[in-house]
Design a protein around this motif. Sequence first.
Motif, PDB file in Angstrom:
ATOM      1  N   ARG A 206       0.836  -1.206   0.000  1.00 47.63           N
ATOM      2  CA  ARG A 206       0.000   0.000   0.000  1.00 47.63           C
ATOM      3  C   ARG A 206       0.871   1.256   0.000  1.00 47.63           C
ATOM      4  NH1 ARG A 206      -3.676  -2.979   4.009  1.00 47.63           N
ATOM      5  NH2 ARG A 206      -5.601  -3.395   2.819  1.00 47.63           N
ATOM      6  N   ARG A 225      -6.966  -2.077  -8.054  1.00 52.80           N
ATOM      7  CA  ARG A 225      -8.424  -2.203  -8.065  1.00 52.80           C
ATOM      8  C   ARG A 225      -8.898  -3.128  -6.956  1.00 52.80           C
ATOM      9  NH1 ARG A 225      -8.939  -4.218 -12.857  1.00 52.80           N
ATOM     10  NH2 ARG A 225      -8.653  -2.172 -13.803  1.00 52.80           N
ATOM     11  N   ARG A 228      -8.640  -1.401  -3.563  1.00 49.20           N
ATOM     12  CA  ARG A 228      -9.684  -0.393  -3.363  1.00 49.20           C
ATOM     13  C   ARG A 228     -11.041  -1.041  -3.109  1.00 49.20           C
ATOM     14  NH1 ARG A 228      -7.345   3.734  -7.998  1.00 49.20           N
ATOM     15  NH2 ARG A 228      -5.753   4.679  -6.640  1.00 49.20           N
ATOM     16  N   GLU A 229     -11.306  -2.141  -3.779  1.00 52.24           N
ATOM     17  CA  GLU A 229     -12.567  -2.854  -3.536  1.00 52.24           C
ATOM     18  C   GLU A 229     -12.610  -3.397  -2.121  1.00 52.24           C
ATOM     19  OE1 GLU A 229     -12.824  -5.775  -6.582  1.00 52.24           O
ATOM     20  OE2 GLU A 229     -13.336  -4.325  -8.161  1.00 52.24           O
ATOM     21  N   GLU A 231     -10.992  -2.138   0.479  1.00 52.02           N
ATOM     22  CA  GLU A 231     -11.138  -0.999   1.383  1.00 52.02           C
ATOM     23  C   GLU A 231     -12.579  -0.498   1.391  1.00 52.02           C
ATOM     24  OE1 GLU A 231      -8.254   1.599  -0.230  1.00 52.02           O
ATOM     25  OE2 GLU A 231      -6.535   0.522   0.647  1.00 52.02           O
ATOM     26  N   SER A 232     -13.224  -0.529   0.226  1.00 51.87           N
ATOM     27  CA  SER A 232     -14.609  -0.095   0.156  1.00 51.87           C
ATOM     28  C   SER A 232     -15.537  -1.029   0.917  1.00 51.87           C
ATOM     29  CB  SER A 232     -15.052  -0.017  -1.315  1.00 51.87           C
ATOM     30  OG  SER A 232     -14.315   0.949  -2.018  1.00 51.87           O
ATOM     31  N   SER A 233     -15.273  -2.325   0.814  1.00 50.18           N
ATOM     32  CA  SER A 233     -16.129  -3.304   1.504  1.00 50.18           C
ATOM     33  C   SER A 233     -15.970  -3.192   3.015  1.00 50.18           C
ATOM     34  CB  SER A 233     -15.813  -4.718   1.036  1.00 50.18           C
ATOM     35  OG  SER A 233     -14.479  -5.097   1.412  1.00 50.18           O
ATOM     36  N   GLY A 235     -15.193  -0.396   4.585  1.00 54.39           N
ATOM     37  CA  GLY A 235     -15.790   0.871   4.997  1.00 54.39           C
ATOM     38  C   GLY A 235     -17.296   0.920   4.850  1.00 54.39           C
ATOM     39  N   ALA A 236     -17.855  -0.066   4.129  1.00 60.44           N
ATOM     40  CA  ALA A 236     -19.303  -0.049   3.881  1.00 60.44           C
ATOM     41  C   ALA A 236     -20.092  -0.369   5.151  1.00 60.44           C
ATOM     42  CB  ALA A 236     -19.626  -1.055   2.789  1.00 60.44           C
TER      43      ALA A 236
END
Length: 236
Positions: A206, A225, A228-229, A231-233, A235-236
């Motif tokens: 990272r 990608r 980031r996916e 990290e998004s999951s 943070g969701a």
Amino acid sequence: MVRAPRPSRGPAAALLARAPSPGRVKPRLAAAVGHEGAAQLAQAMLLDAVAAVREARGWRPVLFAEPATSLHELAALTGIEDARAQVVGGSGRRTLGALRALAADGYSPIAVVSADVPLLTAEHLDAARAALTEADVVFGPAAHGGFYLAAMWEPWPELFENATIEWGGTRVFSTIERIALARGTRFQKLAMERDVDSPADLDWLRSRIASMEERGEAPPSHTVRALRELESSVGA
């Protein structure tokens, strides 16, 4: 004496890959991102390695899969039509098996490249091919003591079958280098790179990606990608 290039089908690079199935790949990474996340990252790193081989000048990618039942799955995932089963055995045996298979098909020079070094680029393969004009073998050392690339004009079994090599340990590369030099082999090495197996490796990756983006350099697209996916999951 340097082994000169000879007429062949051209250069080919073997990617030794494992099907990115949750729970079967990158178990240490799972401590940080879970088994699904570890499999997602393994798949992304494999795709970036495939892209690096394809972007290199003249290298033909050949996939060697483990387990053999994952051949069709990995061929579909990577788009590599030439997909084969890995030789059964340890790392040295599987690496040598892939090199021998490429040589038997008339490819030269031949190489094996790691599928889990996300910062592998076409430049590494191009540098290896250039180095082979003056060397018998070229290795890319990995930070944890192994190697991420091995290139040569033809297989050198003595560099993979020697009983003093502790495969999976921290002295694989240094032992192979010592064996090669003791035999008078023209040996060259590339810049060190890092495979990603553990949470600490992931933190390093990272940081490296952030530095690359700050400098305007293109990071490994599939791996970025996937990160980031993930990290998004979270943070969701």
